[in-house]
Motif scaffolding. Structure first.
Motif, PDB file in Angstrom:
ATOM      1  N   PHE A  78      -3.020   2.060 -13.237  1.00 52.78           N
ATOM      2  CA  PHE A  78      -2.540   2.695 -12.014  1.00 52.78           C
ATOM      3  C   PHE A  78      -3.683   2.695 -10.996  1.00 52.78           C
ATOM      4  O   PHE A  78      -4.842   2.951 -11.355  1.00 52.78           O
ATOM      5  CB  PHE A  78      -2.110   4.149 -12.282  1.00 52.78           C
ATOM      6  CG  PHE A  78      -0.835   4.270 -13.067  1.00 52.78           C
ATOM      7  CD1 PHE A  78       0.385   4.451 -12.422  1.00 52.78           C
ATOM      8  CD2 PHE A  78      -0.849   4.227 -14.462  1.00 52.78           C
ATOM      9  CE1 PHE A  78       1.552   4.582 -13.144  1.00 52.78           C
ATOM     10  CE2 PHE A  78       0.323   4.357 -15.184  1.00 52.78           C
ATOM     11  CZ  PHE A  78       1.529   4.533 -14.525  1.00 52.78           C
ATOM     12  N   TYR A  79      -3.345   2.451  -9.770  1.00 51.30           N
ATOM     13  CA  TYR A  79      -4.353   2.542  -8.707  1.00 51.30           C
ATOM     14  C   TYR A  79      -3.643   2.871  -7.392  1.00 51.30           C
ATOM     15  O   TYR A  79      -2.438   2.652  -7.218  1.00 51.30           O
ATOM     16  CB  TYR A  79      -5.169   1.262  -8.585  1.00 51.30           C
ATOM     17  CG  TYR A  79      -4.374  -0.012  -8.435  1.00 51.30           C
ATOM     18  CD1 TYR A  79      -3.988  -0.479  -7.171  1.00 51.30           C
ATOM     19  CD2 TYR A  79      -4.022  -0.757  -9.559  1.00 51.30           C
ATOM     20  CE1 TYR A  79      -3.264  -1.662  -7.047  1.00 51.30           C
ATOM     21  CE2 TYR A  79      -3.299  -1.918  -9.441  1.00 51.30           C
ATOM     22  CZ  TYR A  79      -2.920  -2.370  -8.179  1.00 51.30           C
ATOM     23  OH  TYR A  79      -2.193  -3.529  -8.055  1.00 51.30           O
ATOM     24  N   THR A  80      -4.458   3.426  -6.481  1.00 47.93           N
ATOM     25  CA  THR A  80      -3.955   3.827  -5.166  1.00 47.93           C
ATOM     26  C   THR A  80      -4.565   2.933  -4.107  1.00 47.93           C
ATOM     27  O   THR A  80      -5.768   2.629  -4.136  1.00 47.93           O
ATOM     28  CB  THR A  80      -4.332   5.299  -4.871  1.00 47.93           C
ATOM     29  OG1 THR A  80      -3.796   6.127  -5.899  1.00 47.93           O
ATOM     30  CG2 THR A  80      -3.774   5.759  -3.528  1.00 47.93           C
ATOM     31  N   THR A  81      -3.719   2.497  -3.178  1.00 45.68           N
ATOM     32  CA  THR A  81      -4.183   1.628  -2.100  1.00 45.68           C
ATOM     33  C   THR A  81      -3.299   1.858  -0.877  1.00 45.68           C
ATOM     34  O   THR A  81      -2.518   2.823  -0.848  1.00 45.68           O
ATOM     35  CB  THR A  81      -4.140   0.154  -2.543  1.00 45.68           C
ATOM     36  OG1 THR A  81      -4.687  -0.667  -1.499  1.00 45.68           O
ATOM     37  CG2 THR A  81      -2.720  -0.292  -2.852  1.00 45.68           C
ATOM     38  N   ARG A  82      -3.418   0.990   0.100  1.00 42.94           N
ATOM     39  CA  ARG A  82      -2.580   1.069   1.299  1.00 42.94           C
ATOM     40  C   ARG A  82      -1.927  -0.285   1.549  1.00 42.94           C
ATOM     41  O   ARG A  82      -2.569  -1.330   1.395  1.00 42.94           O
ATOM     42  CB  ARG A  82      -3.402   1.477   2.531  1.00 42.94           C
ATOM     43  CG  ARG A  82      -3.822   2.948   2.500  1.00 42.94           C
ATOM     44  CD  ARG A  82      -4.386   3.407   3.832  1.00 42.94           C
ATOM     45  NE  ARG A  82      -4.612   4.836   3.841  1.00 42.94           N
ATOM     46  CZ  ARG A  82      -3.698   5.748   4.146  1.00 42.94           C
ATOM     47  NH1 ARG A  82      -2.471   5.348   4.494  1.00 42.94           N
ATOM     48  NH2 ARG A  82      -3.987   7.025   4.112  1.00 42.94           N
ATOM     49  N   ASP A  83      -0.658  -0.225   1.943  1.00 46.60           N
ATOM     50  CA  ASP A  83       0.043  -1.474   2.232  1.00 46.60           C
ATOM     51  C   ASP A  83      -0.223  -1.895   3.673  1.00 46.60           C
ATOM     52  O   ASP A  83      -1.009  -1.256   4.399  1.00 46.60           O
ATOM     53  CB  ASP A  83       1.544  -1.317   1.959  1.00 46.60           C
ATOM     54  CG  ASP A  83       2.207  -0.291   2.862  1.00 46.60           C
ATOM     55  OD1 ASP A  83       1.563   0.168   3.836  1.00 46.60           O
ATOM     56  OD2 ASP A  83       3.373   0.095   2.597  1.00 46.60           O
ATOM     57  N   SER A  84       0.435  -2.950   4.089  1.00 42.67           N
ATOM     58  CA  SER A  84       0.216  -3.485   5.437  1.00 42.67           C
ATOM     59  C   SER A  84       0.716  -2.551   6.522  1.00 42.67           C
ATOM     60  O   SER A  84       0.348  -2.705   7.690  1.00 42.67           O
ATOM     61  CB  SER A  84       0.916  -4.844   5.574  1.00 42.67           C
ATOM     62  OG  SER A  84       0.424  -5.742   4.613  1.00 42.67           O
ATOM     63  N   PHE A  85       1.544  -1.594   6.163  1.00 43.65           N
ATOM     64  CA  PHE A  85       2.090  -0.645   7.153  1.00 43.65           C
ATOM     65  C   PHE A  85       1.345   0.699   7.114  1.00 43.65           C
ATOM     66  O   PHE A  85       1.837   1.697   7.639  1.00 43.65           O
ATOM     67  CB  PHE A  85       3.582  -0.427   6.892  1.00 43.65           C
ATOM     68  CG  PHE A  85       4.345  -1.717   6.756  1.00 43.65           C
ATOM     69  CD1 PHE A  85       4.521  -2.565   7.837  1.00 43.65           C
ATOM     70  CD2 PHE A  85       4.855  -2.105   5.522  1.00 43.65           C
ATOM     71  CE1 PHE A  85       5.217  -3.756   7.697  1.00 43.65           C
ATOM     72  CE2 PHE A  85       5.542  -3.284   5.381  1.00 43.65           C
ATOM     73  CZ  PHE A  85       5.739  -4.130   6.469  1.00 43.65           C
ATOM     74  N   SER A 139      10.902  -7.227  -3.975  1.00 47.38           N
ATOM     75  CA  SER A 139      12.014  -6.417  -3.484  1.00 47.38           C
ATOM     76  C   SER A 139      12.250  -6.710  -2.015  1.00 47.38           C
ATOM     77  O   SER A 139      11.362  -7.224  -1.303  1.00 47.38           O
ATOM     78  CB  SER A 139      11.702  -4.927  -3.672  1.00 47.38           C
ATOM     79  OG  SER A 139      10.567  -4.560  -2.896  1.00 47.38           O
ATOM     80  N   ALA A 140      13.457  -6.419  -1.547  1.00 50.12           N
ATOM     81  CA  ALA A 140      13.789  -6.674  -0.143  1.00 50.12           C
ATOM     82  C   ALA A 140      12.936  -5.853   0.801  1.00 50.12           C
ATOM     83  O   ALA A 140      12.721  -6.240   1.961  1.00 50.12           O
ATOM     84  CB  ALA A 140      15.274  -6.374   0.084  1.00 50.12           C
ATOM     85  N   SER A 141      12.420  -4.708   0.299  1.00 44.43           N
ATOM     86  CA  SER A 141      11.646  -3.833   1.185  1.00 44.43           C
ATOM     87  C   SER A 141      10.250  -4.368   1.461  1.00 44.43           C
ATOM     88  O   SER A 141       9.610  -3.950   2.432  1.00 44.43           O
ATOM     89  CB  SER A 141      11.516  -2.447   0.533  1.00 44.43           C
ATOM     90  OG  SER A 141      10.912  -2.566  -0.747  1.00 44.43           O
ATOM     91  N   LEU A 142       9.742  -5.307   0.642  1.00 46.57           N
ATOM     92  CA  LEU A 142       8.374  -5.779   0.823  1.00 46.57           C
ATOM     93  C   LEU A 142       8.235  -6.627   2.079  1.00 46.57           C
ATOM     94  O   LEU A 142       7.294  -6.449   2.840  1.00 46.57           O
ATOM     95  CB  LEU A 142       7.930  -6.557  -0.410  1.00 46.57           C
ATOM     96  CG  LEU A 142       6.481  -7.052  -0.376  1.00 46.57           C
ATOM     97  CD1 LEU A 142       5.504  -5.887  -0.335  1.00 46.57           C
ATOM     98  CD2 LEU A 142       6.190  -7.933  -1.589  1.00 46.57           C
ATOM     99  N   GLY A 143       9.149  -7.509   2.326  1.00 48.25           N
ATOM    100  CA  GLY A 143       9.064  -8.369   3.490  1.00 48.25           C
ATOM    101  C   GLY A 143       7.790  -9.175   3.469  1.00 48.25           C
ATOM    102  O   GLY A 143       7.435  -9.813   2.482  1.00 48.25           O
ATOM    103  N   SER A 144       7.069  -9.107   4.604  1.00 43.30           N
ATOM    104  CA  SER A 144       5.816  -9.857   4.707  1.00 43.30           C
ATOM    105  C   SER A 144       4.605  -9.001   4.386  1.00 43.30           C
ATOM    106  O   SER A 144       3.465  -9.407   4.635  1.00 43.30           O
ATOM    107  CB  SER A 144       5.670 -10.408   6.139  1.00 43.30           C
ATOM    108  OG  SER A 144       5.667  -9.333   7.080  1.00 43.30           O
ATOM    109  N   ALA A 145       4.846  -7.806   3.865  1.00 45.56           N
ATOM    110  CA  ALA A 145       3.732  -6.899   3.565  1.00 45.56           C
ATOM    111  C   ALA A 145       2.898  -7.437   2.424  1.00 45.56           C
ATOM    112  O   ALA A 145       3.378  -8.201   1.578  1.00 45.56           O
ATOM    113  CB  ALA A 145       4.257  -5.508   3.222  1.00 45.56           C
ATOM    114  N   VAL A 146       1.640  -7.017   2.417  1.00 43.11           N
ATOM    115  CA  VAL A 146       0.696  -7.428   1.383  1.00 43.11           C
ATOM    116  C   VAL A 146       0.145  -6.179   0.718  1.00 43.11           C
ATOM    117  O   VAL A 146      -0.245  -5.212   1.394  1.00 43.11           O
ATOM    118  CB  VAL A 146      -0.443  -8.276   1.975  1.00 43.11           C
ATOM    119  CG1 VAL A 146      -1.479  -8.617   0.897  1.00 43.11           C
ATOM    120  CG2 VAL A 146       0.107  -9.543   2.624  1.00 43.11           C
TER     121      VAL A 146
END
Length: 477
Positions: free
Chosen positions: A135-142, A110-117
C-alpha cells in the motif's frame, strides 16, 4: 488597579467554591480533550483499516475478472459495483498491466482513469508484504490524494504475469474523518458545558450547609443565638460540635473573669472608701491631699475594672441596648440638672440598637453630656444615626455601626487643645470641677468595643464629640 486585581485574585483563590469549580472544570476539560483525541485516533485507525479492506476487496474482484487470452492479450471487464470507477477524475481507479514481456497487450484500466497517470514508487522504497501486497499514498494527475493497493499475479501455467492496482480517493476518507471529529468535538463540548453546569449546581448545593453554618455563626455574633444550631451533614457536624464546645468554654472563661472582676471590685471599694472617710478627719492640707488622691485612685480603678469587664464581654455574645430609651433617660437627667440649657435629642431610626452594655452606653454618653453642659451657652444637641457608608470602627469586618454625636454651642477647642483634652487626667480649665478622666474613659470604652472617638469643632462653633459604636443589623434586631 494592579493591587485591586491582585486582591480580587487572592479572594477567588481563597474561595472553596472557586477552588472546587476550578479543579472540576480543569479535570473535565483535560478528560474531555483526552477522550476526544483517543476516540478520534481510534476512529481514524478503524476508518483507514476499513478503507484498505475495501481496496483489497476491490483488488480481488479485479483479479478474478481478468485473464490472459491465447493471443497473449489481457481480457476481462471487472464490474466493481461502484459508480465512482466510471466517473472521470474521481480518484477511484483500477489498472491491470502486463509485466515480464510475457504478454503483448495494452493495460486494462477503469473508465474513470482516462489519461491520468498514477506515479508508481520503486519496490525497494515500498516493498511487498508477506501477502505480496503493498500500500502506498500518492497523488494522481488531478491532484487527488489517493491510496493504492498493488499486487502481482501469475495468470496461467505459462507464467504470464500482470500487475494489479486499485486506487481509492483518500480525500474522501479524510473528509469522513474530519466530519466525524467535528461532530465528536461538538458533542463533547456540549457534554462538557452540561457537566460544568451540573457540577456548579451540585457543588453549590453540596456547600449549602457551610453557608448555613456561616449564617448560624453570624447570628451568634449578632447576639441572636448562643449556639451553632442546625441539622448539618455528617462531614460538618463535628465542626459544629467543636464550635459549640469552644463557645461553652469561652462562656465559662467569661463567667470566671466576671466573677474575678466583681471580687476585685468589692475588695478595692472598701479600702478606698475607708481612705476617703479617714481623709475627712485629717487636717488640711494633708487631708485634702489624701482625699484627692483617693478619689483619683477610685476613678482609675473603676476605669480599669470597666475595661476588664468590657474585654470579657466583647468576645462573648454581644449585649444590645436600645439607643432611644437610653439617650432619653440621660437627656432627661441633664435637663433637670441644667434647667437653663436645652438638650434636643434626635434618634433616627427610632429602633436603632447598639451592640453594647447599657451601662457602657450611659457612661460614655453621660460623660460627654456632662462635659458639654459645663461649657455650653444655651444648647447641647444629641444625635444618633446609622454610620454612613465608608465610616466604621476599627473592625471593618463588622456589618453595622452607629454614630452618636454630642455637640454644644460653647467656645470649642483648637486642634492642639483637643489632643491635650484626650490625655488621661488632663484638665484644660482648672476652674471647672472634675478629675480630667471623663474623655479618656470615653475613648477607652469606645476602643474596647472596637469603635472610635473623636473631637472636632461643631457647626455652631462649639465642641462636637463623635462616637462610632457597634450596632445591631436591622434583620437581626
Amino acid at each position: 488597579m494592579a493591587s485591586s486585581e491582585r486582591a480580587a485574585n487572592a479572594g477567588r483563590s481563597r474561595s472553596l467554591t472557586f477552588r472546587v469549580l476550578f479543579l472540576a472544570t480543569l479535570w473535565a476539560a483535560v478528560a474531555l480533550v483526552v477522550i476526544a483525541v483517543v476516540i478520534s485516533a481510534l476512529y481514524r485507525q478503524s476508518a483507514e483499516k476499513s478503507f484498505r479492506d475495501l481496496l483489497r476487496a476491490q483488488l480481488y474482484n479485479v483479479i478474478n475478472s481478468v485473464s490472459a487470452e491465447e493471443g497473449q492479450r489481457l481480457a476481462g471487464a471487472p464490474q466493481l459495483g461502484d459508480l465512482r470507477f466510471f466517473q472521470p477524475q474521481s480518484g477511484w481507479y483500477w489498472i491491470v498491466e502486463p509485466i515480464g514481456g510475457t504478454l503483448e497487450s495494452e493495460p486494462l484500466t477503469s473508465a474513470s482513469l482516462g489519461s491520468a497517470v498514477i506515479p508508481i514508487p520503486d519496490t525497494d522504497a515500498i516493498p511487498f508484504d508477506t501477502r505480496y501486497e503493498r500500500f502506498y499514498t500518492t497523488r494522481d494527475s488531478f491532484d487527488n490524494a489517493v491510496e493504492v493497493v498493488e499486487t502481482e499475479v501469475v495468470l496461467d501455467d505459462e507464467g504470464r504475469t500482470a500487475r494489479f492496482r486499485v486506487v481509492g480517493n483518500r480525500d474522501v476518507l479524510e473528509a469522513d474523518i474530519d466530519d466525524f471529529s467535528g461532530s465528536l468535538y461538538l458533542a463533547l463540548a456540549g457534554f462538557g458545558i452540561g457537566s460544568l453546569l451540573l457540577n456548579v449546581v451540585a457543588i453549590l448545593i453540596g456547600l449549602k450547609p457551610l453557608d448555613h453554618a456561616r449564617q448560624a455563626l453570624e447570628r451568634i455574633r449578632a447576639g441572636d443565638s448562643e449556639r451553632l444550631d442546625g441539622d448539618f451533614p455528617r462531614e460538618i457536624q463535628p465542626l459544629a460540635s467543636e464550635i459549640n464546645a469552644l463557645i461553652d468554654s469561652n462562656r465559662r472563661i467569661v463567667e470566671r473573669a466576671r466573677m474575678q472582676v466583681g471580687n476585685l471590685a468589692h475588695s478595692l471599694k472598701t479600702p478606698i472608701a475607708v481612705l476617703l472617710n479617714e481623709s475627712r478627719t485629717i487636717a488640711a492640707p494633708q487631708g485634702e491631699l489624701v482625699r484627692t488622691q483617693a478619689e483619683a485612685m477610685q476613678s482609675q480603678v473603676q476605669s480599669y475594672l470597666n475595661r476588664a469587664r468590657i474585654a470579657a464581654q466583647r468576645e462573648s455574645v454581644l449585649a444590645r441596648t436600645e439607643a432611644q430609651g437610653t439617650l432619653e433617660r440621660l437627656v432627661r437627667v441633664m435637663r433637670r440638672l441644667n434647667a437653663d440649657r436645652a438638650f434636643p435629642l434626635s434618634v433616627d431610626p427610632p429602633g436603632l440598637v447598639l451592640a453594647m452594655e447599657q451601662q457602657d452606653v450611659e457612661e460614655t454618653v453621660g460623660n460627654l453630656l456632662e462635659n458639654a453642659a459645663r461649657y455650653a451657652r444655651r444648647t447641647v444637641a444629641v444625635r444618633a444615626f446609622p454610620a454612613p457608608a465608608g465610616m466604621a470602627g476599627s473592625d471593618p469586618a463588622r456589618r453595622a455601626w452607629a454614630v452618636v454625636e454630642v455637640e454644644d454651642d460653647g467656645p470649642g477647642l483648637e486642634p492642639d487643645e483637643i489632643r491635650e483634652a484626650l490625655k488621661r487626667g488632663k484638665r484644660l480649665d482648672e476652674s471647672k470641677p472634675g478629675t480630667g478622666l471623663g474623655l479618656s474613659i470615653v475613648s477607652e470604652i469606645a476602643s474596647e468595643y472596637q469603635g472610635t472617638f473623636e473631637l472636632s469643632r461643631g457647626s455652631a462653633g462649639g465642641l462636637r464629640a463623635r462616637l462610632v459604636l457597634p450596632a445591631v443589623t436591622k434583620e437581626v434586631a
